[in-house]
Design an enzyme around this catalytic site. Structure first.
Site, short mmCIF file in Angstrom:
data_model
loop_
_atom_site.label_atom_id
_atom_site.label_comp_id
_atom_site.label_asym_id
_atom_site.label_seq_id
_atom_site.Cartn_x
_atom_site.Cartn_y
_atom_site.Cartn_z
N ASP A 292 40.32 -70.31 57.81
CA ASP A 292 41.54 -70.74 57.18
C ASP A 292 42.27 -69.57 56.89
O ASP A 292 43.66 -69.62 56.68
CB ASP A 292 41.33 -71.83 56.19
CG ASP A 292 40.83 -70.79 54.96
OD1 ASP A 292 40.27 -69.61 54.79
OD2 ASP A 292 40.19 -71.50 53.88
N HIS B 239 40.38 -67.92 52.39
CA HIS B 239 39.01 -67.63 51.73
C HIS B 239 38.19 -66.50 52.31
O HIS B 239 37.89 -66.66 53.50
CB HIS B 239 38.59 -69.03 51.44
CG HIS B 239 39.27 -69.71 50.97
ND1 HIS B 239 40.04 -71.00 51.43
CD2 HIS B 239 39.50 -70.26 49.38
CE1 HIS B 239 40.65 -71.68 50.27
NE2 HIS B 239 40.35 -71.54 49.42
N ASN C 271 46.89 -70.88 43.67
CA ASN C 271 47.35 -72.11 43.92
C ASN C 271 48.68 -72.44 43.39
O ASN C 271 49.40 -73.05 43.79
CB ASN C 271 46.34 -73.24 43.48
CG ASN C 271 44.96 -73.07 44.18
OD1 ASN C 271 45.07 -73.10 45.19
ND2 ASN C 271 43.82 -72.90 43.41
N GLY D 63 40.71 -75.14 44.00
CA GLY D 63 42.27 -75.83 43.97
C GLY D 63 42.82 -75.63 42.55
O GLY D 63 43.81 -76.31 42.32
N SER E 253 39.19 -71.25 43.77
CA SER E 253 38.33 -71.34 44.97
C SER E 253 37.79 -70.09 45.28
O SER E 253 36.96 -69.68 45.70
CB SER E 253 39.04 -71.92 46.23
OG SER E 253 40.27 -71.19 46.58
#
Length: 210
Positions: free
Chosen positions: A182, A185, A101, A72, A35
């Protein structure tokens, strides 16, 4: 300025112009990431990979940049996808930005290292050089795990003789105005910082292609 100095200045300017516009012999750059490189939460053209393509054009480098990043994705996913990508695009440089991830899911660092090593091997076998963009994970995963996670990138760089950017989010992660809500990111304002971190090894590689 004396005539001979004018001539010398003109000659140097001409050489610099030719150098800047010199064609690059490579076929392209392939970015395989998650991502962070897929511009999660943003329009794709605002991500750092699109900004990389724009910078190349600004420097008169007509070199395609293929963004094969998937939000992801893990190192296992990247490894599974890579053979097809290498065959389809025949890149001369593969930039790998994976592992985050794996860390967030608490996956085994040794398995992550095996996957990344296999990706590097596949890229080398296809005739491509590799730049590895390292990642870090939050400290709440424990000192032992976070250290083992970061060591994976250092070990790979040494063992596989590839260029490593230790932390591609250096100067971006943890800066509220550069991150999305979040806290994981980067937002649009953070994308140039990612590019600046990734740019030096890509620039060095470009010099060798001229």
């Amino acid at each position: 300025m004396k005539p001979w100095r004018n001539c010398l200045a003109a000659t140097l300017l001409s050489l610099l112009t030719l150098s800047a516009a010199a064609p690059v012999s490579a076929q392209g750059i392939l970015i395989v990431g998650d991502s962070i490189s897929a511009a999660f939460g943003l329009e794709l053209e605002r991500g750092w990979v699109s900004q990389l393509q724009a910078r190349l054009r600004e420097q008169s480098v007509e070199l395609p940049v293929v963004n094969a990043s998937v939000s992801g994705d893990t190192t296992a996913g990247g490894l599974a996808r890579l053979p097809r990508l290498l065959q389809a695009h025949e890149p001369d440089l593969v930039v790998i930005e994976l592992g985050g991830n794996d860390g967030l899911r608490g996956l085994a660092p040794d398995k992550m290292q095996q996957n990344l090593s296999a990706m590097i091997d596949a890229a080398h076998a296809a005739g491509a050089e590799v730049v590895l963009l390292g990642m870090r994970i939050p400290p709440n995963y424990g000192v032992r795990y976070t250290k083992a996670f970061e060591q994976v990138y250092r070990d790979l760089a040494e063992q596989q003789q590839v260029t490593l950017v230790p932390f591609v989010l250096e100067g971006v992660a943890g800066v509220p105005e550069l991150m999305q809500a979040d806290g994981i990111h980067p937002n649009a304002a953070g994308q140039p910082g990612i590019l600046e971190n990734a740019w030096p090894p890509i620039s060095d590689w470009l010099v060798k292609q001229r």
